[in-house]
Design a protein around this motif. Structure first.
Motif, PDB file in Angstrom:
ATOM      1  N   ASN A  75       1.009  -0.042  -4.629  1.00 32.05           N
ATOM      2  CA  ASN A  75       0.453  -1.220  -5.292  1.00 32.05           C
ATOM      3  C   ASN A  75      -0.742  -1.724  -4.488  1.00 32.05           C
ATOM      4  O   ASN A  75      -0.665  -2.712  -3.756  1.00 32.05           O
ATOM      5  N   ASP A  76      -1.862  -1.026  -4.645  1.00 28.89           N
ATOM      6  CA  ASP A  76      -3.048  -1.355  -3.853  1.00 28.89           C
ATOM      7  C   ASP A  76      -3.651  -2.710  -4.212  1.00 28.89           C
ATOM      8  O   ASP A  76      -4.251  -3.362  -3.357  1.00 28.89           O
ATOM      9  N   GLU A  77      -3.476  -3.147  -5.445  1.00 27.69           N
ATOM     10  CA  GLU A  77      -4.009  -4.453  -5.838  1.00 27.69           C
ATOM     11  C   GLU A  77      -3.294  -5.569  -5.068  1.00 27.69           C
ATOM     12  O   GLU A  77      -3.932  -6.472  -4.516  1.00 27.69           O
ATOM     13  N   LYS A  78      -1.979  -5.487  -5.003  1.00 28.34           N
ATOM     14  CA  LYS A  78      -1.200  -6.485  -4.266  1.00 28.34           C
ATOM     15  C   LYS A  78      -1.460  -6.345  -2.762  1.00 28.34           C
ATOM     16  O   LYS A  78      -1.526  -7.337  -2.039  1.00 28.34           O
ATOM     17  N   HIS A 109       0.834  -1.197   0.000  1.00 32.63           N
ATOM     18  CA  HIS A 109       0.000   0.000   0.000  1.00 32.63           C
ATOM     19  C   HIS A 109       0.873   1.253   0.000  1.00 32.63           C
ATOM     20  O   HIS A 109       0.631   2.188  -0.765  1.00 32.63           O
ATOM     21  N   GLU A 150      -4.633  -8.073  -1.935  1.00 33.73           N
ATOM     22  CA  GLU A 150      -4.433  -9.525  -1.981  1.00 33.73           C
ATOM     23  C   GLU A 150      -3.866 -10.023  -0.638  1.00 33.73           C
ATOM     24  O   GLU A 150      -4.362 -10.989  -0.061  1.00 33.73           O
TER      25      GLU A 150
END
Length: 68
Positions: free
Chosen positions: A31-34, A27, A37
């Protein structure tokens, strides 16, 4: 070898902490997608840890209440 519910809870809390840390790093790095996850995986470990902790507490309290 069978592990106690307390041991299982501890393992899941440790795994959750690792994933929470990774989520935070991702975050912070944008890389909010990772991050999401890792947060999702962490949540799963938190839930499993809580379930093991509850089972351990039930068995522990039952053990001592039957000795009264």
């Amino acid at each position: 070898m069978k592990h106690s519910h307390y041991e299982q809870a501890a393992k899941h809390y440790t795994e959750a902490a690792k994933h929470h840390t990774e989520a935070h790093k991702n975050h912070q790095g944008g890389n909010d997608e990772k991050a999401a996850e890792h947060a999702h995986i962490a949540h799963g470990h938190d839930v499993q840890a809580d379930e093991h902790a509850k089972e351990a507490a039930k068995k522990h309290s039952g053990k001592y209440s039957s000795q009264k």
